[in-house]
Design a protein around this motif. Structure first.
Motif, PDB file in Angstrom:
ATOM      1  N   ASN A 139       0.794  -1.230   0.000  1.00 38.58           N
ATOM      2  CA  ASN A 139       0.000   0.000   0.000  1.00 38.58           C
ATOM      3  C   ASN A 139       0.827   1.282   0.000  1.00 38.58           C
ATOM      4  N   SER A 147       2.860   4.547  -1.227  1.00 34.98           N
ATOM      5  CA  SER A 147       2.741   5.471  -2.352  1.00 34.98           C
ATOM      6  C   SER A 147       4.056   5.517  -3.119  1.00 34.98           C
ATOM      7  N   SER A 201       5.987   8.151  -3.601  1.00 40.95           N
ATOM      8  CA  SER A 201       6.989   8.896  -2.837  1.00 40.95           C
ATOM      9  C   SER A 201       7.555   8.051  -1.700  1.00 40.95           C
ATOM     10  N   GLU A 202       6.725   7.220  -1.068  1.00 40.07           N
ATOM     11  CA  GLU A 202       7.213   6.335  -0.013  1.00 40.07           C
ATOM     12  C   GLU A 202       8.102   5.237  -0.591  1.00 40.07           C
ATOM     13  N   ALA A 257       4.612  12.963  -7.133  1.00 38.61           N
ATOM     14  CA  ALA A 257       5.473  12.402  -6.086  1.00 38.61           C
ATOM     15  C   ALA A 257       6.385  13.459  -5.486  1.00 38.61           C
ATOM     16  N   ALA A 270       6.987  11.907   1.234  1.00 32.84           N
ATOM     17  CA  ALA A 270       6.522  10.887   2.183  1.00 32.84           C
ATOM     18  C   ALA A 270       6.759  11.360   3.613  1.00 32.84           C
TER      19      ALA A 270
END
Length: 708
Positions: free
Chosen positions: A253, A255, A257-258, A306, A311
């Protein structure tokens, strides 16, 4: 010869150039094999002389011949270099296990511990997270690692000469910082088979193993292995563990950017940790996103989104007490599943809301009053009457101390041990209405006193427990026998060693919070002894059932229902006139007992409703005395604050036998020993004989027993 005077001697030192000088040097013709010799052999002096040989011309080295020699020398050197490298490679290859016996080591299993609502409580094991497949992950997550760590991953054969050359060039030119030439396959080889040392021998072995991996696994298999083995810092091995550690979610799950932060993190987990160095982590993530955009892994729109939404790592909320509960799960897990070979999922009884509430009320109380009262630590346990543990807090802060005081700290329970003395007495014919004498007592030089150093004279047994009178508890202990009290406590679930002596009634034998709370559960459930439990079932990650708790369990019946009713009546009185008055909750019938050691080293409160049992311990790890912390102040406040939250949305549940309670609530505690209403307040038609008729008999008995 007559004129021999004319004889002349040879002269060897004639002046140079003088006529007739002698020259004794040999000419070429005079030498052996020369012209003179040939003439003598042929005897023909008229033979034509041999044409003198031409002088040899000196050869000039041409540029072409020099280049040829240079090439030749280079080839020879290369050949020897290849031989040398081959020998080195062969040597270090011989230090590895035979290739035909080489296998990828199994990943240490992960143990996912779930709360009662199915949410993740904690991960345990060496990796910190379960194994995930590429199919489970968002496509941009593995691509982020390829973009920043090995952009030619799908083109090389395990070793990337172009990547090595590029890294060497950049390192020599100091452009872009130090670069590594290891491919993802080489990094995986290092993680699977080798140590982390940086030596030439290790790099050679790494390359050999990378070639083996490429030969035996597909690119996607190698990438999946890599994502599940690489270290992300903070004890997290694998992308799932890292996602849970830094973002509180599954890798499925995260993103974009994460994902970029996680991909950038593997270069230097300690220096780029997003929870410690967010600026560094974000700068690295931007490089990852730029590389992904350059390679066409993401669209310009995704890149812009992003970069515009960096994040944010999750912040640790509270004191991390869920880890104490998870540690308890791990302590008992072996009893049910034995050796864990693969990833498993453990379902537990822990209720997240109760766990959070227990942590909050305990920490808040210590933060607000700990310094004033010189108390630094605490423990909290809450369970259902059947023994299902709903909350377990083993200390003030898990990050500071992992010692689990709830299950491992044995401390003196003080007066919270008295119910076992009273229970033993009730089982031998005593009743709550029985009047006993609160007066000084001495036993072999030991003279225990009440908390307030006062004596109340005739007191019913019910109120003696509520007021926590030490003299009467000691007398009852000696009447029924300390050994019998020990057996009673053990029957209800106390497993710590107990000393069968006179001071046992005052709680001088140490116990743990968990076992004391579980022993009280028998009062809350009507007399059934419980074994505390926290695990309900265990499954593999693919759903195979390994263990399921049976529907029934425990110690069986340990008290008669009538005995339970009398005990609950007496402990309910603690909330009416006793030391826990301020812990009352409107609408609920509650019972319990406070506990304080006589030197203020330990303070307790254990109480229960018909649906929940909870206990609190407060003190100091090093045994330092508190500043008059008693069971009736700080522990009772913690308990009350928790129960208000835990019982808020529940319908009141009566205590076993509570329909028989008729204790007046209007008797002030200070006057309980002398108020005229007090003497008759305990009259019960179901209790015989009446307290007035029994009082003198009990007084005479104790005078005889103790020589008063």
């Amino acid at each position: 010869m007559a004129n021999g005077r004319d004889r002349r001697e040879p002269v060897f030192d004639a002046p140079a150039g003088e006529a007739g000088e002698l020259d004794f040097r040999l000419s070429p013709e005079d030498r052996a094999g020369g012209t003179m010799a040939r003439r003598q052999v042929s005897g023909n002096e008229g033979e034509r002389p041999r044409r003198p040989s031409r002088p040899k011309k000196t050869k000039r080295r041409s540029g072409r011949s020099f280049l040829s020699k240079l090439v030749y020398a280079g080839l020879v050197l290369c050949l020897w270099g290849v031989i040398a490298v081959g020998g080195i490679v062969a040597y270090y290859a011989s230090q590895l296990p035979p290739i035909d016996q080489l296998t990828v080591p199994k990943r240490p299993p992960n143990i996912a511990i779930l709360a009662s609502d199915g949410s993740l409580l904690a991960n345990r094991g060496e990796t910190g997270g379960r194994t995930v497949t590429l199919k489970e992950l968002p496509p941009y997550l593995p691509k982020a690692f390829v973009a920043i760590e090995d952009r030619r991953f799908y083109d090389h054969f395990g070793i990337d000469p172009m990547g090595i050359a590029r890294a060497v060039y950049r390192n020599l030119s100091n452009s872009g910082g130090l670069q590594g030439g290891s491919t993802l396959t080489q990094q995986l080889a290092k993680n699977l088979f080798l140590t982390q040392e940086r030596t030439a021998s290790r790099k050679i072995q790494e390359a050999i193993l990378a070639l083996w991996l490429e030969r035996n696994y597909t690119k996607d298999q190698i990438l999946e292995l890599y994502l599940n083995r690489v270290y992300f810092g903070a004890g997290a091995y694998g992308v799932e563990a890292a996602a849970q550690r830094y973002y509180g979610k599954s890798a499925r799950n995260v993103s974009l950017s994460e994902a970029a932060v996680l991909a950038g993190l593997v270069q230097s987990p300690s220096r780029l940790a997003p929870n410690r160095y967010p600026e560094r982590a974000q700068a690295r993530a931007e490089l990852v996103i730029a590389a992904m955009n350059e390679l066409g892994f993401i669209t310009p729109g995704m890149t812009k989104t992003a970069l515009g939404a960096p994040a944010e790592p999750v912040r640790q909320n509270g004191a991390g007490s869920a880890n104490y509960a998870a540690d308890y799960v791990m302590d008992v897990l072996d009893d049910f599943v034995g050796t864990v070979e693969s990833d498993i999922v453990v379902s537990t009884t822990i209720a997240p809301a109760m766990q959070a509430a227990a942590e909050r009320v305990l920490v808040d109380e210590l933060n607000a009053k700990g310094q004033k009262f010189n108390v630094s630590q605490g423990a909290f346990v809450a369970m259902q009457p059947d023994g299902a543990v709903k909350a377990l807090v083993g200390g003030r802060n898990y990050e500071t101390s992992q010692f689990n005081r709830a299950i491992a700290a044995r401390r003196q329970p003080g007066s919270s041990f008295k119910p076992f003395v009273y229970l033993t007495a009730v089982e031998r014919g005593y009743t709550p209405d029985m009047v006993l004498e609160d007066a000084p007592v001495a036993y072999k030089g030991w003279a225990p006193k009440n908390y307030d150093r006062k004596y109340r004279g005739p007191v019913t047994m019910r109120d003696a427990l509520a007021l926590s009178l030490n003299t009467i508890a000691v007398k009852l202990n000696m009447e029924v026998g300390p050994k019998a009290v020990v057996q009673t406590a053990q029957r209800l679930g106390i497993s710590s060693p107990l000393q069968a002596n006179g001071s046992l009634a005052l709680g001088t034998s140490e116990v743990t919070p968990l076992e004391l709370v579980s022993a009280y559960a028998a009062f809350a459930n009507g007399g059934i002894g419980v074994i505390p439990y926290v695990i309900t079932q265990v499954k593999t990650t693919d759903g195979k059932l390994i263990y399921k708790r049976p529907g029934s369990g425990g110690l069986g019946r340990v008290m008669d229902p009538n005995v339970v009713a009398m005990m609950n009546e007496m402990m309910h009185n603690t909330f009416v006139i006793g030391t826990a008055q301020k812990a009352q909750i409107p609408g609920w019938t509650l019972a319990g007992k406070t506990g304080t050691t006589d030197d203020y080293k330990d303070a307790w409160f254990v109480g229960f409703s018909g649906s929940l049992v909870a206990g609190v311990w407060l003190g100091n790890d090093d045994g330092t005395l508190t500043k008059r912390v008693t069971g009736g102040n700080l522990p009772t406040e913690v308990w009350h604050n928790f129960m208000q939250i835990a019982l808020k949305d529940q319908q009141p549940v009566p205590l076993p036998g509570s329909e028989r309670f008729r204790t007046p609530s209007d008797v002030p505690m200070a006057d309980a020993g002398t108020d005229p209403r007090y003497a008759n307040a305990g009259d019960r038609s179901w209790v015989q004989p009446a307290p007035q008729r029994r009082a003198s008999r009990e007084k005479n008995f104790f005078e005889k027993l103790f020589g008063l």
